[in-house]
Design a protein around this motif. Structure first.
Motif, PDB file in Angstrom:
ATOM      1  N   MET A  44       0.641  -1.533   0.090  1.00 33.62           N
ATOM      2  CA  MET A  44       0.140   0.292   0.140  1.00 33.62           C
ATOM      3  C   MET A  44       1.303   1.196   0.261  1.00 33.62           C
ATOM      4  N   THR A  45       1.241   2.004  -0.838  1.00 35.37           N
ATOM      5  CA  THR A  45       1.311   3.095  -1.495  1.00 35.37           C
ATOM      6  C   THR A  45       0.977   4.863  -0.750  1.00 35.37           C
ATOM      7  N   GLN A  46       1.551   5.442  -0.153  1.00 33.90           N
ATOM      8  CA  GLN A  46       1.014   6.725  -0.293  1.00 33.90           C
ATOM      9  C   GLN A  46       1.094   7.654  -0.706  1.00 33.90           C
ATOM     10  N   PRO A  47       0.382   8.375  -1.159  1.00 36.10           N
ATOM     11  CA  PRO A  47       1.077   9.823  -1.791  1.00 36.10           C
ATOM     12  C   PRO A  47       1.860  10.710  -0.618  1.00 36.10           C
ATOM     13  N   LYS A  48       2.496  11.139  -1.176  1.00 37.94           N
ATOM     14  CA  LYS A  48       3.339  12.332  -0.218  1.00 37.94           C
ATOM     15  C   LYS A  48       3.012  13.172   0.775  1.00 37.94           C
ATOM     16  N   ASN A  49       1.594  14.186  -0.278  1.00 34.83           N
ATOM     17  CA  ASN A  49       0.776  14.341   0.936  1.00 34.83           C
ATOM     18  C   ASN A  49       0.529  13.943   2.295  1.00 34.83           C
ATOM     19  N   VAL A  50       0.317  12.367   2.564  1.00 30.87           N
ATOM     20  CA  VAL A  50      -0.415  11.908   3.699  1.00 30.87           C
ATOM     21  C   VAL A  50       0.218  11.258   3.928  1.00 30.87           C
ATOM     22  N   PHE A  51       1.497  11.110   3.396  1.00 29.38           N
ATOM     23  CA  PHE A  51       2.238  10.088   3.177  1.00 29.38           C
ATOM     24  C   PHE A  51       2.500  10.189   5.947  1.00 29.38           C
ATOM     25  N   LEU A  76       1.749  11.769   7.673  1.00 28.96           N
ATOM     26  CA  LEU A  76       0.275  11.971   8.510  1.00 28.96           C
ATOM     27  C   LEU A  76      -0.029  10.664   8.897  1.00 28.96           C
ATOM     28  N   ALA A  77      -0.172   9.378   7.419  1.00 30.37           N
ATOM     29  CA  ALA A  77      -1.052   8.068   8.174  1.00 30.37           C
ATOM     30  C   ALA A  77      -0.830   7.489   9.487  1.00 30.37           C
ATOM     31  N   GLU A  78      -1.905   7.564   9.888  1.00 34.41           N
ATOM     32  CA  GLU A  78      -1.765   6.528  11.112  1.00 34.41           C
ATOM     33  C   GLU A  78      -0.839   4.844  11.004  1.00 34.41           C
ATOM     34  N   PRO A  79      -0.411   3.959  11.649  1.00 31.79           N
ATOM     35  CA  PRO A  79      -0.725   2.916  11.451  1.00 31.79           C
ATOM     36  C   PRO A  79      -1.792   2.037  11.005  1.00 31.79           C
ATOM     37  N   SER A  80      -2.188   1.443   9.727  1.00 28.67           N
ATOM     38  CA  SER A  80      -2.779   0.287   9.970  1.00 28.67           C
ATOM     39  C   SER A  80      -3.558  -0.418  10.642  1.00 28.67           C
ATOM     40  N   TYR A  81      -5.038  -0.290  11.171  1.00 26.58           N
ATOM     41  CA  TYR A  81      -5.583  -1.105  12.382  1.00 26.58           C
ATOM     42  C   TYR A  81      -5.531  -2.967  11.899  1.00 26.58           C
ATOM     43  N   PRO A  82      -5.781  -4.095  11.996  1.00 31.34           N
ATOM     44  CA  PRO A  82      -6.579  -5.039  11.807  1.00 31.34           C
ATOM     45  C   PRO A  82      -7.394  -5.086  10.529  1.00 31.34           C
ATOM     46  N   LEU A  83      -8.334  -4.838  10.914  1.00 36.24           N
ATOM     47  CA  LEU A  83      -9.750  -4.780  10.109  1.00 36.24           C
ATOM     48  C   LEU A  83      -9.432  -4.062   8.436  1.00 36.24           C
ATOM     49  N   GLN A  84      -8.687  -2.904   8.602  1.00 35.04           N
ATOM     50  CA  GLN A  84      -8.001  -2.324   7.450  1.00 35.04           C
ATOM     51  C   GLN A  84      -6.889  -3.211   7.355  1.00 35.04           C
ATOM     52  N   PHE A 141      -8.281  -1.631   2.478  1.00 38.55           N
ATOM     53  CA  PHE A 141      -7.623   0.185   2.266  1.00 38.55           C
ATOM     54  C   PHE A 141      -6.782   0.614   2.826  1.00 38.55           C
ATOM     55  N   TYR A 142      -6.708   1.674   2.282  1.00 38.40           N
ATOM     56  CA  TYR A 142      -5.633   2.749   2.732  1.00 38.40           C
ATOM     57  C   TYR A 142      -5.791   4.488   2.524  1.00 38.40           C
ATOM     58  N   LEU A 143      -5.682   5.243   3.001  1.00 41.81           N
ATOM     59  CA  LEU A 143      -5.519   6.996   2.564  1.00 41.81           C
ATOM     60  C   LEU A 143      -4.664   7.087   1.827  1.00 41.81           C
ATOM     61  N   THR A 144      -5.407   8.115   1.031  1.00 41.46           N
ATOM     62  CA  THR A 144      -4.753   8.672  -0.219  1.00 41.46           C
ATOM     63  C   THR A 144      -4.662  10.105   0.205  1.00 41.46           C
ATOM     64  N   ARG A 203       0.426  14.228  17.286  1.00 42.21           N
ATOM     65  CA  ARG A 203      -1.140  14.791  17.855  1.00 42.21           C
ATOM     66  C   ARG A 203      -2.283  14.185  17.515  1.00 42.21           C
ATOM     67  N   LYS A 204      -2.726  13.127  17.357  1.00 44.81           N
ATOM     68  CA  LYS A 204      -4.035  12.501  16.988  1.00 44.81           C
ATOM     69  C   LYS A 204      -4.932  12.976  17.723  1.00 44.81           C
ATOM     70  N   GLU A 205      -5.824  12.976  16.528  1.00 42.94           N
ATOM     71  CA  GLU A 205      -7.870  13.523  17.230  1.00 42.94           C
ATOM     72  C   GLU A 205      -8.410  11.616  16.908  1.00 42.94           C
TER      73      GLU A 205
END
Length: 137
Positions: free
Chosen positions: A1-8, A10-18, A23-26, A75-77
């Motif tokens: 799962m490669t993430q674009p630079k604009n969010v890489f 900021l991406a949080e570690p994947s959780y088990p269901l993810q 699925f992955y953040l883009t 700073r995770k919300e």
């Protein structure tokens, strides 16, 4: 799962269901989030179409993220879903599910969001709304 630079960063570690669903953040910014999911046969229902629960999971996830952007990876919300409404409007025909979520209002603790579930061809499968409560990290 490669993430674009604009969010890489900021991406949080994947959780088990993810990880299980794939699925992955883009994209992720103030008031907006986007996730993608390659459509695989194990996600289909007994009619060989994408299971409605997958649309729901993706809508819930993307709307929650849309209201939790801080711009600071340290700073995770977090948010919890108070209400989720999904309307199924069509069938995906492409190979990638695209979930886009936007905050639509709210205050310091509670926010409202909307999501569109589509594919890379532009076919729209579902639209959702939700109410979420921010709960800090």
């Amino acid at each position: 799962m490669t993430q674009p630079k604009n969010v890489f960063h900021l991406a949080e570690p994947s959780y088990p269901l993810q990880e299980h669903l794939g699925f992955y953040l883009t994209d992720w910014r103030e008031g907006y989030a986007r996730f993608e999911l390659p459509i695989e046969t194990f996600l289909m229902n007994r009619y060989s179409i994408l299971h409605g629960g997958v649309h729901s999971v993706m809508a819930d996830t993307v709307m929650g993220y849309s209201g939790c952007f801080t711009g600071d990876p340290d700073r995770k919300e977090l948010a919890m879903t108070l209400n989720l409404n999904v309307n199924y409007v069509g069938r995906l025909v492409g190979k990638t599910l695209i979930a886009e979520g936007r905050t639509t209002g709210g205050g310091a603790k509670t926010f409202f969001a909307a999501a569109d579930i589509s594919d890379e061809t532009g076919a729209v499968a579902a639209r959702a709304t939700g109410v979420f409560r921010r709960r800090g990290s």
